[in-house]
Design an enzyme around this catalytic site. Structure first.
Site, mmCIF file in Angstrom:
data_model
loop_
_atom_site.group_PDB
_atom_site.id
_atom_site.type_symbol
_atom_site.label_atom_id
_atom_site.label_comp_id
_atom_site.label_asym_id
_atom_site.label_seq_id
_atom_site.Cartn_x
_atom_site.Cartn_y
_atom_site.Cartn_z
ATOM 1 N N GLY A 145 -8.143 5.118 -3.352
ATOM 2 C CA GLY A 145 -9.338 5.725 -3.872
ATOM 3 C C GLY A 145 -9.344 5.291 -5.773
ATOM 4 O O GLY A 145 -9.158 3.979 -5.887
ATOM 5 N N GLY B 101 -3.923 0.795 -4.629
ATOM 6 C CA GLY B 101 -3.910 2.050 -4.603
ATOM 7 C C GLY B 101 -4.832 2.698 -3.719
ATOM 8 O O GLY B 101 -5.319 1.967 -2.853
ATOM 9 N N ASP C 154 -5.219 -0.196 6.151
ATOM 10 C CA ASP C 154 -5.326 -1.097 5.233
ATOM 11 C C ASP C 154 -4.015 -2.001 5.085
ATOM 12 O O ASP C 154 -3.895 -2.884 4.671
ATOM 13 C CB ASP C 154 -5.493 -0.562 3.907
ATOM 14 C CG ASP C 154 -6.882 0.231 3.974
ATOM 15 O OD1 ASP C 154 -7.643 -0.204 4.823
ATOM 16 O OD2 ASP C 154 -7.371 1.051 3.165
ATOM 17 N N LYS D 26 1.142 -1.271 -0.230
ATOM 18 C CA LYS D 26 0.132 0.111 0.028
ATOM 19 C C LYS D 26 1.010 1.302 -0.010
ATOM 20 O O LYS D 26 1.358 1.887 1.032
ATOM 21 C CB LYS D 26 -0.975 0.145 1.292
ATOM 22 C CG LYS D 26 -1.849 0.971 1.308
ATOM 23 C CD LYS D 26 -3.172 0.967 0.756
ATOM 24 C CE LYS D 26 -3.983 1.939 0.942
ATOM 25 N NZ LYS D 26 -5.437 1.892 0.314
#
Length: 242
Positions: free
Chosen positions: A126, A124, A62, A42
């Protein structure tokens, strides 16, 4: 496709809150279940401190979820080289924090994680065009790292337009879209739009593999995610494309 053996998957979305992290974790869980050597990343995560409660335990980010799903011991500093406090686009969050993003650190982390792995899954933030700097967005990052794209599309009204725009943007950069994953956002009965979106996508983008991912109640359970990913046909995404 790169000349090394690593399958490079970039996971992007048509919007926020449409199951991108769930799909990324499902891919990682399936790679783990199949015994593949794997890495997850991430590159930039925003809103990280927002997930920490003063009066209770820290809520997992995340990046934490990806690492747990993959079952890897890579340090969080490699999996998530850049963390920003405010839940905004990286460009905006960095500007408000008075920070200059170290993009070279992202490249170093990616190359270290990718080395000698069967697959690397890069999630990624969004959508595809979310800005990292005024002149760089996530699409540029996926292109630079020669990732094949997985577009996660939330099954709701408007997804056809959002998906087609994302496909167009990706292909304009020369990226290959490996698959579109239509995600169920709730466990309730489907609306008319939700019931017809998948067949519409198959018709509109016949050159791209379209897959469906179900609503998963236990989405932080790697075994449940791996089973859902297997049933959704994700296994074909973890091997080199032909």
């Amino acid at each position: 496709m790169s000349t090394d053996r690593t399958v490079r998957l970039g996971v992007t979305g048509t919007d926020t809150e449409i199951g991108k992290t769930v799909v990324s974790c499902a891919l990682a869980s399936l790679a783990r279940a199949r015994g593949l050597s794997r890495a997850v990343m991430k590159p930039m995560e925003t809103g990280v401190m927002e997930r920490t409660r003063v009066d209770g335990p820290s809520m997992r980010s995340d990046a934490d979820r990806l690492r747990d799903a993959a079952g890897v011991s890579d340090p969080l500093e490699l999996i998530r080289p850049i963390a920003l406090v405010e839940p905004l686009a990286p460009m905006v969050a960095a500007r408000r924090a008075g920070r200059t993003l170290d993009l070279a650190a992202l490249d170093r982390a990616f190359e270290k994680l990718r080395a000698d792995r069967d697959v690397i899954i890069v999630e990624g933030a969004g959508g595809f065009l979310v800005p990292i700097t005024p002149t760089m967005h996530y699409g540029h990052l996926f292109s630079q790292w020669r990732c094949e794209l997985i577009i996660v599309a939330g099954n709701r009204l408007g997804v056809l337009n959002h998906t087609l725009l994302t496909v167009q943007a990706a292909e304009s950069l020369g990226l290959r879209v490996r698959a579109i994953v239509l995600t169920s956002l709730t466990g309730r009965d489907a609306t008319v739009a939700e019931a017809t979106n998948f067949d519409a996508l198959v018709t509109l983008v016949p050159h791209i593999r379209c897959l469906r991912f179900p609503w998963v109640d236990r989405w932080e359970d790697p075994d449940a995610l791996a089973a859902a990913a297997e049933g959704a046909g994700f296994a074909e995404l973890l091997v080199p494309s032909v």
